[in-house]
Design an enzyme around this catalytic site. Structure first.
Site, PDB file in Angstrom:
ATOM      1  N   ASP A   1      -5.894  10.520  -3.042  1.00 43.61           N
ATOM      2  CA  ASP A   1      -6.703  11.570  -2.424  1.00 43.61           C
ATOM      3  C   ASP A   1      -8.006  11.782  -3.204  1.00 43.61           C
ATOM      4  OD1 ASP A   1      -4.788  11.786  -0.481  1.00 43.61           O
ATOM      5  OD2 ASP A   1      -3.865  13.596  -1.278  1.00 43.61           O
TER       6      ASP A   1
ATOM      7  N   CYS B   1      -6.584  14.328   6.598  1.00 43.88           N
ATOM      8  CA  CYS B   1      -6.441  12.950   7.053  1.00 43.88           C
ATOM      9  C   CYS B   1      -7.796  12.386   7.450  1.00 43.88           C
ATOM     10  CB  CYS B   1      -5.479  12.885   8.236  1.00 43.88           C
ATOM     11  SG  CYS B   1      -5.409  11.265   9.045  1.00 43.88           S
TER      12      CYS B   1
ATOM     13  N   GLU C   1     -13.853   4.645   5.119  1.00 45.99           N
ATOM     14  CA  GLU C   1     -12.891   5.176   6.084  1.00 45.99           C
ATOM     15  C   GLU C   1     -13.527   5.390   7.452  1.00 45.99           C
ATOM     16  OE1 GLU C   1     -10.143   5.192   7.249  1.00 45.99           O
ATOM     17  OE2 GLU C   1      -8.933   6.795   6.356  1.00 45.99           O
TER      18      GLU C   1
ATOM     19  N   ARG D   1     -13.155   5.476  -2.083  1.00 45.33           N
ATOM     20  CA  ARG D   1     -13.117   5.663  -0.631  1.00 45.33           C
ATOM     21  C   ARG D   1     -14.193   6.679  -0.251  1.00 45.33           C
ATOM     22  NH1 ARG D   1      -8.086   8.176   2.970  1.00 45.33           N
ATOM     23  NH2 ARG D   1      -9.405   9.665   4.083  1.00 45.33           N
TER      24      ARG D   1
ATOM     25  N   HIS E   1      -7.226   4.369  -5.096  1.00 46.08           N
ATOM     26  CA  HIS E   1      -8.521   4.753  -4.537  1.00 46.08           C
ATOM     27  C   HIS E   1      -8.668   6.268  -4.527  1.00 46.08           C
ATOM     28  CE1 HIS E   1      -7.003   5.852  -0.493  1.00 46.08           C
ATOM     29  NE2 HIS E   1      -6.339   4.718  -0.466  1.00 46.08           N
TER      30      HIS E   1
ATOM     31  N   ASP F   1      -2.975   5.575  -2.837  1.00 49.55           N
ATOM     32  CA  ASP F   1      -3.922   6.602  -2.389  1.00 49.55           C
ATOM     33  C   ASP F   1      -3.726   7.845  -3.259  1.00 49.55           C
ATOM     34  OD1 ASP F   1      -5.257   8.618  -1.011  1.00 49.55           O
ATOM     35  OD2 ASP F   1      -4.096   8.400   0.831  1.00 49.55           O
TER      36      ASP F   1
ATOM     37  N   ASP G   1      -0.851  15.899   6.170  1.00 52.07           N
ATOM     38  CA  ASP G   1      -1.726  15.248   5.196  1.00 52.07           C
ATOM     39  C   ASP G   1      -3.000  16.074   5.015  1.00 52.07           C
ATOM     40  OD1 ASP G   1      -2.888  13.399   3.498  1.00 52.07           O
ATOM     41  OD2 ASP G   1      -3.570  12.092   5.122  1.00 52.07           O
TER      42      ASP G   1
ATOM     43  N   TYR H   1       0.846  -1.187   0.000  1.00 51.99           N
ATOM     44  CA  TYR H   1       0.000   0.000   0.000  1.00 51.99           C
ATOM     45  C   TYR H   1       0.885   1.241   0.000  1.00 51.99           C
ATOM     46  CZ  TYR H   1      -3.580   3.375   1.326  1.00 51.99           C
ATOM     47  OH  TYR H   1      -4.424   4.454   1.340  1.00 51.99           O
TER      48      TYR H   1
ATOM     49  N   GLU I   1     -11.226   9.421  -3.099  1.00 53.85           N
ATOM     50  CA  GLU I   1     -12.157   9.654  -1.996  1.00 53.85           C
ATOM     51  C   GLU I   1     -13.163  10.759  -2.304  1.00 53.85           C
ATOM     52  OE1 GLU I   1      -9.452  12.238   1.044  1.00 53.85           O
ATOM     53  OE2 GLU I   1      -8.648  10.355   0.283  1.00 53.85           O
TER      54      GLU I   1
ATOM     55  N   ASN J   1      -9.061  -0.124   7.022  1.00 56.02           N
ATOM     56  CA  ASN J   1      -7.859   0.659   7.307  1.00 56.02           C
ATOM     57  C   ASN J   1      -7.522   0.533   8.791  1.00 56.02           C
ATOM     58  OD1 ASN J   1      -5.824   2.522   7.535  1.00 56.02           O
ATOM     59  ND2 ASN J   1      -7.102   4.320   7.148  1.00 56.02           N
TER      60      ASN J   1
END
Length: 299
Positions: free
Chosen positions: A91, A126, A191, A161, A116, A89, A62, A48, A118, A213
């Site tokens: 974002d 975050c 998430e 996500r 992914h 990731d 983040d 990951y 989101e 996660n």
């Protein structure tokens, strides 16, 4: 020697096959290419690549400060080092739907097996911080539509996500997950779910793989692999764990150096030279160099 033997296409096919088998796949977070190689050596199922880790590696929080170029570059460096499939990731996709499309193709070219996207408002934060905001359903669906339409390799895993659980509760998370699957998502990353019962509820609601996660110091309890398998989870990530372990060891090492002026007492905690050279495959490079050096041209 050098990079992975498996092609990006082969790694994507392998990820799809493993997910179809019903196995639970374990993907620790790699904070650099060397740690990705170690993850493979230790027998895990994938690697990951965390946005939070990439931000931290750059000395940034983040909160959406990294760029597509930075993420694609690091993802390429990590993905090419291992025969394991890499999930990255990205974002919110770095912009509007057209930006999402470009993001997908850049990461496809970087050699990842999946990514992914989101549904947070851009710039994001975050997923385990308070005060998150999510976009409306139509905008979230457009991002996934754009991602699916942009991929050229149909085996590239497009995961959606959703961060809506912390904003509007579990029923909203279930509804959002259904909408994202309808938009074309191959898998769902819910998430900050807080209990195994919540994972069970999501599992019953959708028929695509779901990801858990297990990040430390967050809003989710740290469930075991067996517990997550029992409620139907298909992938589990530990996104920041190796970075936290490494930085914790670095803190203690620097404290030891400050207090004692030497690191002799820390030698048992270190990866020794032989272990490092074995992981880097020095022997393979030595063999290659010897063959080149000894090459003879015959008349």
């Amino acid at each position: 020697m050098l990079y992975a033997n498996a092609t990006a296409a082969a790694k994507r096919q392998a990820l799809r096959a493993r997910l179809a088998s019903g196995d639970l796949l374990r993907l620790p977070g790699a904070f650099n290419p060397l740690s990705a190689r170690l993850i493979e050596r230790k027998g895990f199922d994938g690697v990951y690549i965390s946005g939070a880790v990439l931000s931290a590696d750059l000395g940034l929080p983040d909160i959406g400060l990294t760029t597509l170029t930075e993420v694609a570059t690091r993802a390429h460096q990590i993905a090419r080092t291992t025969d394991l499939p890499a999930l990255v990731d990205v974002d919110t996709g770095f912009g509007e739907p057209m930006n999402v499309a470009r993001t997908v193709q850049e990461l496809e070219d970087a050699g990842v097996a999946g990514l992914h996207i989101e549904d947070q408002v851009n710039p994001k934060r975050c997923g385990h911080l308070d005060g998150k905001e999510v976009v409306d359903e139509a905008t979230a669906r457009k991002r996934i539509h754009a991602a699916v339409d942009a991929r050229r390799d149909p085996d590239l895993l497009v995961m959606a996500r959703t961060d809506i659980r912390a904003v509007a509760g579990l029923p909203a998370a279930v509804d959002r997950a259904k909408a994202l699957v309808d938009a074309g998502a191959d898998a769902i990353f819910p998430e900050a779910l807080t209990t195994l019962t919540e994972f069970e509820a999501l599992r019953r609601a959708i028929d695509v793989p779901i990801l858990a996660n297990m990040t430390e110091f967050g809003k989710s309890e740290l469930f075991t692999v067996d517990q997550l398998r029992d409620v139907g989870v298909n992938l589990v990530i530990w996104p920041v764990s190796l970075l936290r372990l490494a930085m914790g060891a670095a803190v203690r090492g620097l404290d030891e150096l400050t207090e004692r002026g030497a690191l002799t007492a820390k030698l048992p905690d270190m990866q020794d030279r032989a272990e490092l050279y074995d992981l880097l495959d020095y022997e393979g490079y030595n063999h290659f160099d010897a063959n080149i050096f000894n090459f003879e041209v015959r008349s």
